[in-house]
Design an enzyme around this catalytic site. Structure first.
Site, PDB file in Angstrom:
ATOM      1  N   HIS A  44       0.917  -0.929   0.050  1.00  0.00           N
ATOM      2  CA  HIS A  44      -0.090  -0.045   0.146  1.00  0.00           C
ATOM      3  C   HIS A  44       0.841   1.265   0.141  1.00  0.00           C
ATOM      4  O   HIS A  44       0.280   2.407  -0.052  1.00  0.00           O
ATOM      5  CB  HIS A  44      -0.868  -0.068   1.087  1.00  0.00           C
ATOM      6  CG  HIS A  44      -1.799  -1.008   1.257  1.00  0.00           C
ATOM      7  ND1 HIS A  44      -2.721  -1.202   0.227  1.00  0.00           N
ATOM      8  CD2 HIS A  44      -2.537  -1.744   2.115  1.00  0.00           C
ATOM      9  CE1 HIS A  44      -3.702  -2.260   0.607  1.00  0.00           C
ATOM     10  NE2 HIS A  44      -3.515  -2.499   1.889  1.00  0.00           N
ATOM     11  N   SER A  74     -15.554   0.297   2.891  1.00  0.00           N
ATOM     12  CA  SER A  74     -14.885  -0.987   2.996  1.00  0.00           C
ATOM     13  C   SER A  74     -14.073  -0.875   4.020  1.00  0.00           C
ATOM     14  O   SER A  74     -14.031  -1.942   5.132  1.00  0.00           O
ATOM     15  CB  SER A  74     -14.322  -1.583   1.501  1.00  0.00           C
ATOM     16  OG  SER A  74     -13.750  -2.697   1.862  1.00  0.00           O
ATOM     17  N   ARG A  91     -16.013  -8.932   2.328  1.00  0.00           N
ATOM     18  CA  ARG A  91     -17.411  -8.520   2.501  1.00  0.00           C
ATOM     19  C   ARG A  91     -18.269  -8.629   1.212  1.00  0.00           C
ATOM     20  O   ARG A  91     -18.246  -9.553   0.735  1.00  0.00           O
ATOM     21  CB  ARG A  91     -17.248  -7.115   3.071  1.00  0.00           C
ATOM     22  CG  ARG A  91     -18.556  -6.820   3.968  1.00  0.00           C
ATOM     23  CD  ARG A  91     -18.230  -5.193   4.503  1.00  0.00           C
ATOM     24  NE  ARG A  91     -18.507  -4.289   3.671  1.00  0.00           N
ATOM     25  CZ  ARG A  91     -19.776  -3.668   3.117  1.00  0.00           C
ATOM     26  NH1 ARG A  91     -20.719  -4.178   3.897  1.00  0.00           N
ATOM     27  NH2 ARG A  91     -19.691  -2.700   2.625  1.00  0.00           N
ATOM     28  N   LYS A  92     -18.884  -7.669   0.568  1.00  0.00           N
ATOM     29  CA  LYS A  92     -19.407  -7.616  -0.419  1.00  0.00           C
ATOM     30  C   LYS A  92     -18.668  -7.264  -1.745  1.00  0.00           C
ATOM     31  O   LYS A  92     -19.068  -7.846  -2.778  1.00  0.00           O
ATOM     32  CB  LYS A  92     -20.784  -6.621  -0.365  1.00  0.00           C
ATOM     33  CG  LYS A  92     -21.656  -6.808   0.544  1.00  0.00           C
ATOM     34  CD  LYS A  92     -22.762  -5.939   0.721  1.00  0.00           C
ATOM     35  CE  LYS A  92     -23.799  -6.062   1.972  1.00  0.00           C
ATOM     36  NZ  LYS A  92     -24.799  -5.341   1.869  1.00  0.00           N
TER      37      LYS A  92
END
Length: 324
Positions: free
Chosen positions: A134, A164, A288-289
């Site tokens: 990152h 998120s 998650r989604k």
């Protein structure tokens, strides 16, 4: 206190830092954080002290090879999915039946593609080696900048990336959170005081570099990849010098990779439902989604507007636009 809380407390609060890092922390600008008690600004970006230690270590010790692949993103911007896709692409000839036997079936993508700021790059014998980070462009180890290694940057809409991150932090039950309300976290995010932030500067640096040096840096949009995974996996493969052949495509290799690496498939695997990384983080926290526009279920209109205004201000003078 749960085991996860104990682990994270050790990670974020009880780490013993090098003398160099301790000295640096004492003179850097700091701000209250939502991921640790304080974030520290180094080379224009903000870090918890344990991550800053990793950044400093990688700058001194990481030696990129020309054959290496570096996957980059801001936190919660498609990192896990990108790791899985590129790992499966690079190693596709080694695993002919990916649905039956493949490292991704038994290992979280973060285990297979380690973060260079996570002190996990000691074994660099493989060719190509795949790493992730990152770390913003300005702070990358010099060997990454000087070598011919390939860099793939994955960018996500800031509202979805923020949401998120919000759910990720909540799932880890971080007692160390100072900005414990969403309003405080949005405020920190928008002023740039978030992990590896400012989010917008992070993306813009890599976007500009991808335009100036397209042979080295590829910039991809998470949302476009979600909508057209076949097209983008083929483009990434071509950029990395491992293009799929017509025969492979006809045999369904591309479809197999996309199916294996889909968030829907990965999230249901036992290793990602009940596993843990070496640092103790539960692997389920990384899934998650992954939806486009999922921020609408979490952000109030006023908070969404606050992020949008910051985005508009940050992009003044640039023709770059986030996927809406």
């Amino acid at each position: 206190m749960t085991t996860s809380k104990n682990t994270l407390s050790k990670l974020l609060a009880d780490t013993k830092f090098s003398h160099e890092c301790e000295e640096l922390l004492s003179c850097l600008p700091k701000d209250k954080g939502f991921f640790a008690e304080y974030l520290y600004q180094y080379q224009g970006f903000w870090y918890p002290p344990n991550i800053l230690e990793g950044v400093l270590y990688s700058q001194k010790h990481f030696q990129a090879k020309d054959s290496d692949i570096i996957l980059v993103s801001s936190p919660k911007s498609g990192t896990t999915w990108l790791k899985a896709l590129v790992f499966a692409l690079i190693h596709r000839h080694e695993f002919q039946n990916p649905q039956e036997s493949h490292p991704l079936l038994d290992n979280n993508p973060h285990t297979l593609v380690p973060f260079i700021e996570g002190f996990q790059f000691h074994n660099q014998d493989a060719s190509p080696s795949i790493f992730s980070t990152h770390i913003p462009l300005v702070s990358l180890p010099e060997s990454v900048k000087d070598s011919s290694c390939k860099v793939v940057y994955c960018c996500r809409n800031p509202k979805d990336a923020f949401v998120s991150l919000w759910h990720f932090v909540k799932s880890l039950v971080l007692e160390e959170m100072v900005g414990c309300t969403m309003e405080e976290m949005v405020s920190g995010f928008c002023r740039g005081s978030s992990v590896y932030g400012p989010f917008w500067d992070h993306a813009l640096e890599y976007w500009k570099e991808s335009r100036e040096n397209p042979e080295k840096v590829m910039f991809v949009m998470y949302e476009e990849m979600r909508e057209q995974p076949k097209d983008w996996v083929l483009r990434i493969a071509e950029f990395l010098g491992c293009s799929l052949t017509e025969e492979e495509i006809e045999k369904g290799v591309l479809e197999d990779i996309i199916k294996l690496c889909s968030l829907e498939n990965l999230s249901k695997l036992k290793v990602n439902e009940k596993g843990k990384l070496v640092n103790g983080m539960e692997t389920k926290a990384f899934f998650r989604k992954g939806e486009i526009g999922g921020w609408t279920d979490t952000l109030t209109p006023s908070l969404a507007e606050e992020i949008d205004k910051t985005t508009e201000q940050k992009l003044i003078g640039s023709d770059f636009r986030f996927f809406c």
